[in-house]
Enzyme design. Structure first.
Site, PDB file in Angstrom:
ATOM      1  N   GLU A  70      10.788 -60.906  11.998  1.00 49.21           N
ATOM      2  CA  GLU A  70       9.428 -60.852  10.819  1.00 49.21           C
ATOM      3  C   GLU A  70      10.159 -60.707   9.533  1.00 49.21           C
ATOM      4  O   GLU A  70      11.163 -59.842   9.535  1.00 49.21           O
ATOM      5  CB  GLU A  70       8.507 -59.503  11.332  1.00 49.21           C
ATOM      6  CG  GLU A  70       7.297 -59.988  11.968  1.00 49.21           C
ATOM      7  CD  GLU A  70       6.341 -58.973  12.364  1.00 49.21           C
ATOM      8  OE1 GLU A  70       5.628 -59.163  13.152  1.00 49.21           O
ATOM      9  OE2 GLU A  70       6.523 -57.984  11.832  1.00 49.21           O
ATOM     10  N   LYS A  87      12.479 -57.451  16.190  1.00 48.93           N
ATOM     11  CA  LYS A  87      11.576 -56.477  16.808  1.00 48.93           C
ATOM     12  C   LYS A  87      11.306 -56.961  18.322  1.00 48.93           C
ATOM     13  O   LYS A  87      11.631 -58.140  18.718  1.00 48.93           O
ATOM     14  CB  LYS A  87      10.037 -56.674  16.460  1.00 48.93           C
ATOM     15  CG  LYS A  87       9.712 -56.005  15.095  1.00 48.93           C
ATOM     16  CD  LYS A  87       8.493 -56.225  14.753  1.00 48.93           C
ATOM     17  CE  LYS A  87       7.836 -55.365  13.448  1.00 48.93           C
ATOM     18  NZ  LYS A  87       6.365 -55.417  13.484  1.00 48.93           N
ATOM     19  N   GLU A 136      -4.845 -54.703  12.755  1.00 46.25           N
ATOM     20  CA  GLU A 136      -4.021 -54.184  11.821  1.00 46.25           C
ATOM     21  C   GLU A 136      -3.294 -55.212  11.032  1.00 46.25           C
ATOM     22  O   GLU A 136      -2.911 -56.070  11.497  1.00 46.25           O
ATOM     23  CB  GLU A 136      -2.945 -53.193  12.313  1.00 46.25           C
ATOM     24  CG  GLU A 136      -3.673 -51.982  13.045  1.00 46.25           C
ATOM     25  CD  GLU A 136      -2.617 -51.051  13.519  1.00 46.25           C
ATOM     26  OE1 GLU A 136      -3.145 -50.081  13.797  1.00 46.25           O
ATOM     27  OE2 GLU A 136      -1.510 -51.500  13.652  1.00 46.25           O
ATOM     28  N   VAL A 196      -8.310 -42.899  16.288  1.00 48.72           N
ATOM     29  CA  VAL A 196      -8.551 -41.864  15.900  1.00 48.72           C
ATOM     30  C   VAL A 196      -9.403 -41.777  14.399  1.00 48.72           C
ATOM     31  O   VAL A 196     -10.203 -41.014  14.405  1.00 48.72           O
ATOM     32  CB  VAL A 196      -7.074 -41.257  15.419  1.00 48.72           C
ATOM     33  CG1 VAL A 196      -7.266 -39.726  14.851  1.00 48.72           C
ATOM     34  CG2 VAL A 196      -6.326 -41.307  16.790  1.00 48.72           C
ATOM     35  N   ARG A 228      -8.929 -50.368  21.342  1.00 50.68           N
ATOM     36  CA  ARG A 228      -9.496 -49.165  21.541  1.00 50.68           C
ATOM     37  C   ARG A 228     -10.192 -48.548  20.471  1.00 50.68           C
ATOM     38  O   ARG A 228     -10.192 -48.922  19.152  1.00 50.68           O
ATOM     39  CB  ARG A 228      -8.385 -48.027  21.959  1.00 50.68           C
ATOM     40  CG  ARG A 228      -7.508 -48.118  20.967  1.00 50.68           C
ATOM     41  CD  ARG A 228      -6.548 -46.965  21.224  1.00 50.68           C
ATOM     42  NE  ARG A 228      -5.197 -46.895  20.705  1.00 50.68           N
ATOM     43  CZ  ARG A 228      -4.848 -46.728  19.172  1.00 50.68           C
ATOM     44  NH1 ARG A 228      -6.004 -46.261  18.737  1.00 50.68           N
ATOM     45  NH2 ARG A 228      -3.897 -46.888  18.872  1.00 50.68           N
TER      46      ARG A 228
END
Lengths: 175, 516
Positions: free
Chosen positions: B201, B159, B276, B296, B293
């Site tokens: 990862e 990543k 998350e 949604v 933030r």
């Protein structure tokens, strides 16, 4: 008095007849049994509710150049007017080369109204073809004189088959 | 308390924030781009400021214009919504410099968490479980990288530290593919993000995407509002979210929330955020990233935590208010599901479908909430994402929530562009989904959208409607709408349709023939 509408969905042609009476609308699709509907529009143009066998159909109808786009149940139905499609094709004479008139849709050529030597004018019917139980007139796109006939009446013709050749007359108002 | 808040966003989230401001007695300032002039957030705001042309870079992503709009309109705080500038550290800093409160975390916290390797280190220090991996991989030293990779174990992910949104990620199944993947990931990271740093990862699969809603105040308290399940994804984009998760029991929830709180405290986080995690079938979970933030999908949390207003909490903590430290024990109660209603065609590989909304009917009734920008006659601009609205339901159990969603999806009518409503209806009927057997790769590997079918009845009624429309059109040809002057190009095509509409109505009562 019944009105007759040739319509197409997904390349399948239908004839829809509407008989609007005071007590309701009677709809006949092709040769099927007529059914009765209760149709209403609200103040919002384009929105139509139809009750049929007591169940409601709600759709929003948007006009397009050759028919209607209908949204119902979050799905789209493209309904083309078979007549409008045919008219625009013969008016434009799109696929026809100058001096040739061809078959706009597959069917049985039931009548050829002209012979070699005949003078034809823009908009004259030169032949009639029957498709899906509908008779369609094939019109001359410009003025001219017929030189040769290629097909015979009573035979099956495919879309694009040339019916006749003609000599295009000189015209003052060129496109 | 703030007097006037500028909302640096558009669409449904701008409306969502406005509603809370109005309830709190705070004035709102909307900003809008040229094609958004007709949107509801402009109409509903106390003040509205034009900030530029359609492309976001000239409007909603333009820091200077938004700061100027806030100064000119006398706003004392800015709410960024989600997307656009919401996680932009420079924007948060620019607000601070202009002496305007940014309703969100500090620029420094965003910078630390935005870099994935630095975030992993912060989490390690805070004892938050991270996906087993290797933090500092030198792309030039292949021998060292290979031995690190063996320690992590295959399959693994290479990543980009600065990556995001699914970009800069490479799956490596076996050692011989490592070198190539490292080279590609590193050069992609360098060109896309200007930072070639990569890390490894372990590939956790099958995994669920589980996230925890937190709200942190400026006094060191962090509240955790349980989890959301967001495993139904396509191309790394969430399409449906629910709260709670069928795979999380109270013991796991307690551990998840403790980890999220530790993550927030370890990074000096303030305001609302989401931590998350990936969770495997044994209930083991690993930190993935922090979304700095409002999300949604925040409404599903609001509904299972007694209707709490997360935007109101954001405003309160930005104003120095406090939250209770620890796991919030007032929930979860019942079950909430959110379907993202997008302008995209599920029958054509979900290609975007935007344009004039001819007609929309909102779903309603018990337990239904529709946060949406839609109204009949809206031209949906093409410059922004395809999210038209969020259909959210609450019910006592997951099974009842699915039933309620099925009902609400049937009630929601959107005529005009094709939406993904038929997709959500299929999803609600899917056995795997109903059983909760959902993983991040489930949708792409195990779900296929059936072909669009039209029943004989549907065809007959479409034909009937078209025939009636033809009849009415021939009876009334004088109803052409007046041409509208000075429409911008983006409206012209769609407007053309609306001015050609069939004039079915005659008089206010409309036209009607039927068996009365």
């Amino acid at each position: 008095m019944a009105s007759r509408y040739p319509l197409t969905i997904d390349d399948v042609n239908y004839i829809v007849q509407l008989d609007v009476r005071d007590e309701g609308i009677f709809v006949t699709i092709d040769d099927n049994e007529p059914f009765e509907v209760d149709a209403t529009t609200s103040g919002l143009p384009g929105l139509m509710s139809i009750l049929h066998s007591e169940s409601n159909w709600l759709g929003y109808i948007v006009p397009e150049s050759d028919g209607w786009r209908i949204s119902h149940n979050n799905k789209h139905f493209q309904v083309t007017s078979t007549q409008a499609a045919r008219k625009s094709r013969s008016k434009a004479g799109s696929e026809d080369l100058p001096g040739k008139i061809s078959v706009p849709l597959a069917g049985i050529l039931i009548e050829i109204r002209v012979s070699p030597g005949d003078v034809i004018k823009n908009g004259d019917t030169v032949a009639v073809i029957e498709a899906m139980k509908m008779q369609n007139e094939i019109k001359a796109p410009t003025d001219g004189v017929v030189t040769e006939i290629h097909l015979e009446s009573g035979t099956r013709a495919e879309k694009g088959d040339v019916i006749l050749d003609y000599e295009v007359s000189e015209s003052d108002d060129l496109p | 308390m703030f007097k006037r808040i500028l909302i640096a966003n558009r669409g449904e989230i701008a409306l969502r924030v406005q509603r809370t401001c109005r309830e709190l007695g705070i004035e709102t300032v909307a900003v809008y781009s040229e094609p958004d002039r007709n949107l509801l957030h402009v109409r509903h705001a106390d003040r509205a400021v034009h900030i530029g042309d359609g492309p976001a870079i000239e409007s909603y992503l333009n820091i200077e214009k938004i700061i100027n709009a806030a100064k000119d309109s006398g706003a004392d705080a800015i709410h960024p919504g989600y997307g656009f500038l919401s996680e932009n550290a420079s924007f948060a800093d620019a607000c601070a410099d202009a002496n305007i409160t940014f309703i969100g975390p500090s620029g420094d916290a965003m910078k630390n968490l935005g870099d994935k390797v630095s975030a992993r280190k912060i989490m390690e220090d805070a004892n938050v479980p991270i996906v087993p991996g290797a933090n500092d991989v030198d792309p030039a030293n292949l021998t060292a990288a290979a031995s690190e990779a063996n320690r992590v174990g295959y399959p693994l992910l290479v990543k980009a530290s600065a990556g995001g949104g699914g970009r800069g990620i490479r799956l490596v199944e076996k050692p011989e593919d490592l070198e190539n993947a490292m080279r590609l990931a590193s050069s992609e990271a360098s060109s896309s993000f200007g930072n070639a740093t990569i890390f490894f990862e372990r590939f956790v699969s099958p995994a669920r995407h589980i996230e925890v809603q937190i709200v942190a105040d400026s006094h060191g308290n962090v509240s955790a509002f349980g989890e959301r399940e967001c495993s139904v994804q396509r191309r790394n984009q969430k399409v449906l979210e629910e709260a709670p998760s069928i795979a999380v029991n109270p013991a796991i929830r307690e551990k998840l929330c403790a980890a999220a709180i530790a993550a927030a405290k370890g990074s000096g986080y303030e305001n609302a955020g989401t931590v998350e995690f990936l969770m495997d079938n044994d209930g083991e979970f690993y930190f993935l990233e922090v979304n700095a933030r409002l999300q949604v999908e925040h409404p599903v949390t609001e509904l299972v935590y007694g209707g709490i207003d997360l935007v109101a909490l954001q405003i309160a903590v930005a104003d120095g208010g406090t939250v209770t430290d620890g796991l919030v024990d007032s929930g979860p109660i019942g079950w909430a599901i959110e379907c993202r209603i997008n302008g995209e065609d599920p029958y054509q590989n979900f290609r975007p479908s935007l344009g004039l909304i001819d007609y929309v009917e909102y779903p309603n009734g018990p337990g239904v909430r529709f946060d949406s920008m839609l109204f009949s006659g809206l031209d949906v601009p093409v410059f922004y994402d395809s999210l038209l609205g969020k259909l959210i339901v609450w019910a006592e159990t997951r099974e009842l929530a699915i039933q309620r969603m099925q009902r609400a999806l049937q009630d929601l009518v959107i005529s005009g562009p094709q939406t993904n409503i038929p997709f959500h209806r299929e999803l609600m009927n899917n056995k795997d989904f109903q059983n909760g057997d959902i993983y991040t790769n489930w949708l792409e590997n195990n779900f296929s959208m059936p072909e669009a079918t039209k029943t004989e009845e549907e065809i007959n009624l479409a034909l009937t409607a078209a025939a009636i429309a033809s009849l009415l059109k021939s009876q009334n040809t004088a109803g052409q709408a007046m041409p509208v002057n000075r429409v911008s190009k983006w409206t012209a095509a769609a407007r053309k349709n609306s001015t050609q509409e069939i004039t079915i109505s005659s008089g206010e009562a409309g036209w009607r023939r039927g068996t009365r």
